[in-house]
Design an enzyme around this catalytic site. Structure first.
Site, PDB file in Angstrom:
ATOM      1  N   PHE A 185      -8.906  15.416 -23.407  1.00 25.55           N
ATOM      2  CA  PHE A 185      -9.745  14.523 -22.604  1.00 25.55           C
ATOM      3  C   PHE A 185     -10.222  13.317 -23.403  1.00 25.55           C
ATOM      4  O   PHE A 185      -9.828  12.169 -23.134  1.00 25.55           O
ATOM      5  CB  PHE A 185     -10.914  15.336 -22.032  1.00 25.55           C
ATOM      6  CG  PHE A 185     -12.090  14.534 -21.557  1.00 25.55           C
ATOM      7  CD1 PHE A 185     -11.914  13.406 -20.766  1.00 25.55           C
ATOM      8  CD2 PHE A 185     -13.387  14.918 -21.890  1.00 25.55           C
ATOM      9  CE1 PHE A 185     -13.007  12.666 -20.329  1.00 25.55           C
ATOM     10  CE2 PHE A 185     -14.485  14.199 -21.457  1.00 25.55           C
ATOM     11  CZ  PHE A 185     -14.295  13.067 -20.683  1.00 25.55           C
ATOM     12  N   ASP A 216      -0.036  22.641 -34.487  1.00 24.44           N
ATOM     13  CA  ASP A 216      -1.351  23.275 -34.542  1.00 24.44           C
ATOM     14  C   ASP A 216      -1.976  22.976 -35.900  1.00 24.44           C
ATOM     15  O   ASP A 216      -1.360  23.228 -36.938  1.00 24.44           O
ATOM     16  CB  ASP A 216      -1.207  24.787 -34.349  1.00 24.44           C
ATOM     17  CG  ASP A 216      -2.538  25.461 -34.040  1.00 24.44           C
ATOM     18  OD1 ASP A 216      -3.556  25.070 -34.654  1.00 24.44           O
ATOM     19  OD2 ASP A 216      -2.557  26.371 -33.197  1.00 24.44           O
ATOM     20  N   TYR A 238     -17.979  28.429 -31.312  1.00 17.66           N
ATOM     21  CA  TYR A 238     -17.922  26.963 -31.241  1.00 17.66           C
ATOM     22  C   TYR A 238     -19.070  26.333 -32.028  1.00 17.66           C
ATOM     23  O   TYR A 238     -18.848  25.476 -32.891  1.00 17.66           O
ATOM     24  CB  TYR A 238     -17.974  26.527 -29.780  1.00 17.66           C
ATOM     25  CG  TYR A 238     -17.851  25.039 -29.573  1.00 17.66           C
ATOM     26  CD1 TYR A 238     -16.678  24.358 -29.894  1.00 17.66           C
ATOM     27  CD2 TYR A 238     -18.906  24.304 -29.037  1.00 17.66           C
ATOM     28  CE1 TYR A 238     -16.563  22.989 -29.696  1.00 17.66           C
ATOM     29  CE2 TYR A 238     -18.800  22.939 -28.829  1.00 17.66           C
ATOM     30  CZ  TYR A 238     -17.627  22.287 -29.164  1.00 17.66           C
ATOM     31  OH  TYR A 238     -17.524  20.928 -28.965  1.00 17.66           O
ATOM     32  N   HIS A 288     -10.446  18.403 -17.528  1.00 25.53           N
ATOM     33  CA  HIS A 288      -9.823  19.483 -16.772  1.00 25.53           C
ATOM     34  C   HIS A 288     -10.688  19.779 -15.553  1.00 25.53           C
ATOM     35  O   HIS A 288     -11.909  19.890 -15.649  1.00 25.53           O
ATOM     36  CB  HIS A 288      -9.695  20.740 -17.624  1.00 25.53           C
ATOM     37  CG  HIS A 288      -8.470  20.749 -18.480  1.00 25.53           C
ATOM     38  ND1 HIS A 288      -7.206  20.920 -17.948  1.00 25.53           N
ATOM     39  CD2 HIS A 288      -8.296  20.612 -19.809  1.00 25.53           C
ATOM     40  CE1 HIS A 288      -6.315  20.888 -18.928  1.00 25.53           C
ATOM     41  NE2 HIS A 288      -6.953  20.685 -20.069  1.00 25.53           N
TER      42      HIS A 288
END
EC number: 4.1.1.35
Length: 420
Positions: free
Chosen positions: A99, A144, A231, A267
């Site tokens: 995003f 990755d 997170y 999303h």
């Protein structure tokens, strides 16, 4: 390195082969037209046809074929500023198909830089950057960041990380690895090539704050073993790593603490309050508010954030900087605003309050104003209208592909979500 070189060679050979085949096909077609032309000339000499009209009839399909080929093989890109070799930078964006990363890619490409996007497409989408594919200044690598990367760059924007609750709660170990091992790899790369690194940190490092608004010198109030810890703590460790590399290895680092951000390319079912409310309103479903709705948030439009990231990267500010909009609204006010902008008849439905849901969140951006000359400029309603327009288009796209997404709550405990 050898396999990558071979892939590039094969790709180049395939392009040359395609051009050769197209050239042969066009030559064959022209030869056929010329043969018909000769035959028609003979017929005209016998007084049976007028050659002029037949030439036009035969040439026009050729023109059409050429136009079709040009459309197929000529990619139109957004306008790109020309920069001299001295001013043009080689920039790496991890998570650049996501995003925020894709909007940052647009900004840096249009500014004339060479941009390499690295993404594993866990949450990023190729659609977000496909309009740059084929441009000489752009490269997209499926990679990755938990694996080392060897590339020559001048700047690194390290954005790679799941950022919405459903994604990082679905795979907390991957989230931790991305924010720790991934950050370690990017810092190692910055050290090797002498690049400057900007870490996209988060307001989540402040946890459920006991200080309001939150300034950069606030240490936070975080649950280190809660459902969001993968997170929150992952970003806190990433910040620690950055400053350890700066002090010990001399790596230039910048740290942006990003507050709630919204805009196109979010999303649709990522569980965040903006996407949930817009999707629910557009589909005529109840807007779900958890708790009383008195919790506050401050939302910034994505273009404001991108400008702040670029300003921070190119500044001399090495300490953390808040990037967010200090305009504060309650969740209930926000739900009503989106409902009105959409023109929806949806009801507002109140559900049980979520675990660890911060009651207040608002950035203190004095530092960004003073040291970067930055502050948000896009009004909330203007940004929301752009996001709503994008979501309408996405719903049409999904409908044509026989898939209609539903708002996806972030699972905390007993099916509860929280406002993000």
């Amino acid at each position: 390195m050898v396999s990558k070189a071979l892939l590039r060679l094969v790709s180049a050979v395939n392009r040359r082969r395609m051009k050769l085949l197209l050239g042969i096909a066009l030559l064959a077609y022209v030869a056929s037209v010329w043969g018909n032309f000769v035959n028609m000339r003979s017929i005209q000499e016998n007084g049976e046809l007028k050659i002029e009209s037949k030439i036009e009839e035969m040439v026009e399909p050729l023109r059409e074929k050429i136009r079709d080929l040009e459309k197929s093989f000529t990619q139109k890109y957004p306008p790109v500023k020309f920069l001299s070799e001295k001013d043009r930078k080689r920039i790496l964006i991890t998570g650049g198909a996501g995003f925020v990363g894709s909007h940052l890619t647009d900004k840096l490409m249009m500014d004339g830089h060479e941009v390499t996007v690295v993404d594993n497409f866990f949450t990023g989408r190729k659609r977000n950057v496909e309009h740059w594919i084929g441009h000489e200044n752009f490269e997209l690598i499926n990679h990755d960041v938990v694996e080392p990367l060897y590339i020559e760059v001048d700047q690194i924007y390290h954005l790679a990380s799941p950022a919405s609750p459903p994604n990082y709660m679905y795979n907390p170990i991957k989230t931790l690895k991305t924010n720790t091992i991934g950050t370690l790899n990017m810092l190692g790369l910055a050290k090797r090539v002498g690049a400057r690194l900007l870490l996209a940190s988060t307001s989540e490092v402040y946890g459920d704050p006991e200080v309001h608004p939150q300034s950069e010198d606030y240490w936070g109030h975080v649950n280190p073993i809660g459902p969001r810890a993968c997170y929150d703590e992952g970003k806190r460790v990433a910040e620690t790593m950055c400053y350890a590399y700066m002090k010990q290895e001399g790596v230039e680092v910048r740290v942006a603490r990003i507050f709630n951000t919204f805009g196109p390319r979010m999303h649709m079912n990522d569980g965040r309050v903006v996407s949930n409310f817009i999707l629910q309103a557009l589909q005529g479903e109840p807007l779900t508010v958890y708790g009383s709705g008195s919790q506050t948030r401050a939302f910034q439009y994505v273009s404001d954030l991108v400008n702040g990231l670029v300003a921070l990267m190119n500044s001399n500010v090495s300490s953390p900087v808040n990037l967010g909009n200090p305009e504060e609204h309650t969740i209930l006010e926000f739900a009503q605003l989106i409902k009105n902008l959409v023109g929806s008849g949806s009801e507002i439905q109140f559900l049980s309050e979520a675990q660890d849901d911060p009651q207040k969140r608002k950035p203190d951006i004095k530092k960004a104003k003073l040291m970067l000359g930055w502050e948000p400029v896009v009004p909330l309603e203007e940004g929301l209208n752009k996001a709503i327009h994008y979501f309408r288009k996405e719903l049409e796209y999904q409908a044509n592909n026989q898939y209609i997404p539903k708002p996806k709550p972030a699972r905390i405990k007993k099916g509860r979500t929280r406002h993000n």
